[in-house]
Design a protein around this motif. Structure first.
Motif, PDB file in Angstrom:
ATOM      1  N   ASP B   9      17.964  57.650  60.149  1.00 28.53           N
ATOM      2  CA  ASP B   9      16.523  57.421  60.025  1.00 28.53           C
ATOM      3  C   ASP B   9      16.273  56.833  58.649  1.00 28.53           C
ATOM      4  O   ASP B   9      16.917  57.237  57.678  1.00 28.53           O
ATOM      5  CB  ASP B   9      15.753  58.740  60.172  1.00 28.53           C
ATOM      6  CG  ASP B   9      14.270  58.514  60.500  1.00 28.53           C
ATOM      7  OD1 ASP B   9      13.564  57.899  59.676  1.00 28.53           O
ATOM      8  OD2 ASP B   9      13.831  58.926  61.574  1.00 28.53           O
ATOM      9  N   ASP B  10      15.340  55.864  58.568  1.00 27.51           N
ATOM     10  CA  ASP B  10      15.093  55.241  57.261  1.00 27.51           C
ATOM     11  C   ASP B  10      14.244  56.130  56.349  1.00 27.51           C
ATOM     12  O   ASP B  10      14.014  55.770  55.203  1.00 27.51           O
ATOM     13  CB  ASP B  10      14.463  53.846  57.400  1.00 27.51           C
ATOM     14  CG  ASP B  10      13.132  53.867  58.142  1.00 27.51           C
ATOM     15  OD1 ASP B  10      12.377  52.890  57.997  1.00 27.51           O
ATOM     16  OD2 ASP B  10      12.850  54.835  58.863  1.00 27.51           O
ATOM     17  N   SER B  11      13.808  57.278  56.858  1.00 23.72           N
ATOM     18  CA  SER B  11      13.079  58.226  56.018  1.00 23.72           C
ATOM     19  C   SER B  11      14.005  59.377  55.622  1.00 23.72           C
ATOM     20  O   SER B  11      14.422  60.167  56.476  1.00 23.72           O
ATOM     21  CB  SER B  11      11.867  58.775  56.777  1.00 23.72           C
ATOM     22  OG  SER B  11      11.346  59.900  56.108  1.00 23.72           O
ATOM     23  N   LYS B  12      14.293  59.450  54.335  1.00 25.66           N
ATOM     24  CA  LYS B  12      15.169  60.541  53.867  1.00 25.66           C
ATOM     25  C   LYS B  12      14.493  61.891  54.083  1.00 25.66           C
ATOM     26  O   LYS B  12      15.147  62.906  54.305  1.00 25.66           O
ATOM     27  CB  LYS B  12      15.482  60.357  52.381  1.00 25.66           C
ATOM     28  CG  LYS B  12      16.398  59.187  52.121  1.00 25.66           C
ATOM     29  CD  LYS B  12      16.622  58.971  50.635  1.00 25.66           C
ATOM     30  CE  LYS B  12      17.238  57.613  50.392  1.00 25.66           C
ATOM     31  NZ  LYS B  12      17.234  57.237  48.982  1.00 25.66           N
ATOM     32  N   LEU B  14      12.680  62.724  56.630  1.00 22.02           N
ATOM     33  CA  LEU B  14      12.942  63.168  58.003  1.00 22.02           C
ATOM     34  C   LEU B  14      14.410  63.509  58.227  1.00 22.02           C
ATOM     35  O   LEU B  14      14.712  64.442  58.970  1.00 22.02           O
ATOM     36  CB  LEU B  14      12.512  62.098  59.010  1.00 22.02           C
ATOM     37  CG  LEU B  14      11.053  62.106  59.387  1.00 22.02           C
ATOM     38  CD1 LEU B  14      10.808  61.181  60.574  1.00 22.02           C
ATOM     39  CD2 LEU B  14      10.579  63.495  59.772  1.00 22.02           C
ATOM     40  N   ASP B  55      16.718  56.470  64.915  1.00 23.59           N
ATOM     41  CA  ASP B  55      15.343  56.008  64.841  1.00 23.59           C
ATOM     42  C   ASP B  55      15.335  54.593  65.414  1.00 23.59           C
ATOM     43  O   ASP B  55      16.391  53.970  65.564  1.00 23.59           O
ATOM     44  CB  ASP B  55      14.910  56.012  63.361  1.00 23.59           C
ATOM     45  CG  ASP B  55      13.434  55.682  63.167  1.00 23.59           C
ATOM     46  OD1 ASP B  55      13.051  55.458  62.002  1.00 23.59           O
ATOM     47  OD2 ASP B  55      12.665  55.650  64.149  1.00 23.59           O
ATOM     48  N   THR B  57      12.554  51.987  64.509  1.00 24.89           N
ATOM     49  CA  THR B  57      12.043  51.058  63.490  1.00 24.89           C
ATOM     50  C   THR B  57      12.755  51.310  62.175  1.00 24.89           C
ATOM     51  O   THR B  57      12.437  52.259  61.457  1.00 24.89           O
ATOM     52  CB  THR B  57      10.524  51.257  63.303  1.00 24.89           C
ATOM     53  OG1 THR B  57       9.889  51.246  64.579  1.00 24.89           O
ATOM     54  CG2 THR B  57       9.934  50.158  62.451  1.00 24.89           C
TER      55      THR B  57
END
Lengths: 158, 127
Positions: B9-12, B14, B55, B57
């Protein structure tokens, strides 16, 4: 399609925008928030905030902008963490905008008006004011006690 | 031996939440995490995890493209999509070979969500 038609559409979904924002904040940050004042239809989103996070949403028919305004002191309240660097603010709130746009696509009233908007790439601005084009939108704040975040949603026909 | 998982996921922010759930609630070992589709493919090849979460996107290479490449390399790969994207993306991913699709937001404070998430993970193993 003229601006007034878009405004009519925004008026019809304003409750969706507010209710989804509350649910998204509640789910994403595990924090209860409230509306202290009604959100408004505006000719142009505006505001000066310590952090501004913008993300586009697009489909064949519409181009939208989701816009978060964050005062410095609110960040720790919403995230539960003190002293976050800008990179982490971007990470956390960028994912929030991504999720919020996705959740709007779950609501039939919203998709009946604007379809499913595909999320774009979020951008974070710091310590400044962005100047936005005159595209009608809905704006308002969500509060946790005296702290708040600003959410703006603007849209135009593609 | 615990099951292994790679989280993409590009959100650390998350990744940390998802990793914690897998470790504490499911007893998995998180062997790696990544932030884009390129990481997904590379880390899958490197670690051959029992499960990989993706993920959609993401920068550089999106999750759907990475899914196609992973399934292309290993048709038996267990891939769980975790995304805020709605619409046809879910069906497309299932058609390509994802085992399940979990919609964001991930409401880890909700008992119902945690149960559903566990069910999705177990479903990926045919349990």
């Amino acid at each position: 399609m003229d601006v007034n038609t878009i405004k009519d559409q925004l008026q019809s979904v304003i409750k969706v925008l507010t209710s989804v924002s509350i649910e998204c904040v509640s789910s994403y940050f595990s924090i209860e928030c409230v509306l202290k004042e009604n959100w408004k239809i505006v000719d142009c989103l505006n505001g000066k905030f310590d952090y501004i996070l913008a993300m586009g949403g697009i489909n064949e028919d519409y181009q939208a902008l989701l816009y978060l305004g964050l005062p410095q002191e609110s960040i720790s309240i919403f995230t539960g963490e003190q002293g976050l660097p800008a990179e982490d603010v971007f990470d956390i709130f960028g994912e929030f905008t991504n999720t919020y746009l996705g959740m709007l696509s779950d609501v039939e009233l919203f998709t009946n008006n604007f379809g499913i908007l595909l999320q774009g790439i979020p951008i974070l601005y710091q310590n400044g004011q962005t100047f936005l084009p005159f595209i009608p939108g809905v704006e308002g704040r969500l509060h946790v006690d005296e702290n708040w975040i600003y959410i703006g949603f603007a849209i135009k026909k593609a | 031996m615990p099951k292994t998982v790679v989280i993409i996921d590009d959100s650390k922010f998350l990744v940390k939440q998802i990793a914690e759930f897998f470790e504490k609630e499911m007893g998995f070992e998180v062997v790696a995490s990544g932030t884009d589709g390129n990481d997904a493919v590379d880390l899958y090849i490197q670690h051959k995890p029992d499960l990989i979460t993706l993920d959609i996107t993401m920068p550089n290479k999106d999750g759907e493209t990475a899914l196609k490449e992973i399934i292309g390399q290993d048709p038996a790969a267990r891939v769980l999509m975790i995304s805020a994207v709605r619409g046809d993306a879910m069906l497309n991913c299932m058609d390509i070979g994802a085992k399940d699709y979990v919609e964001k937001p991930l409401k880890f404070t909700s008992e119902e969500f945690r149960k559903d998430f566990k069910d999705s993970i177990n479903e990926a193993f045919g349990d």
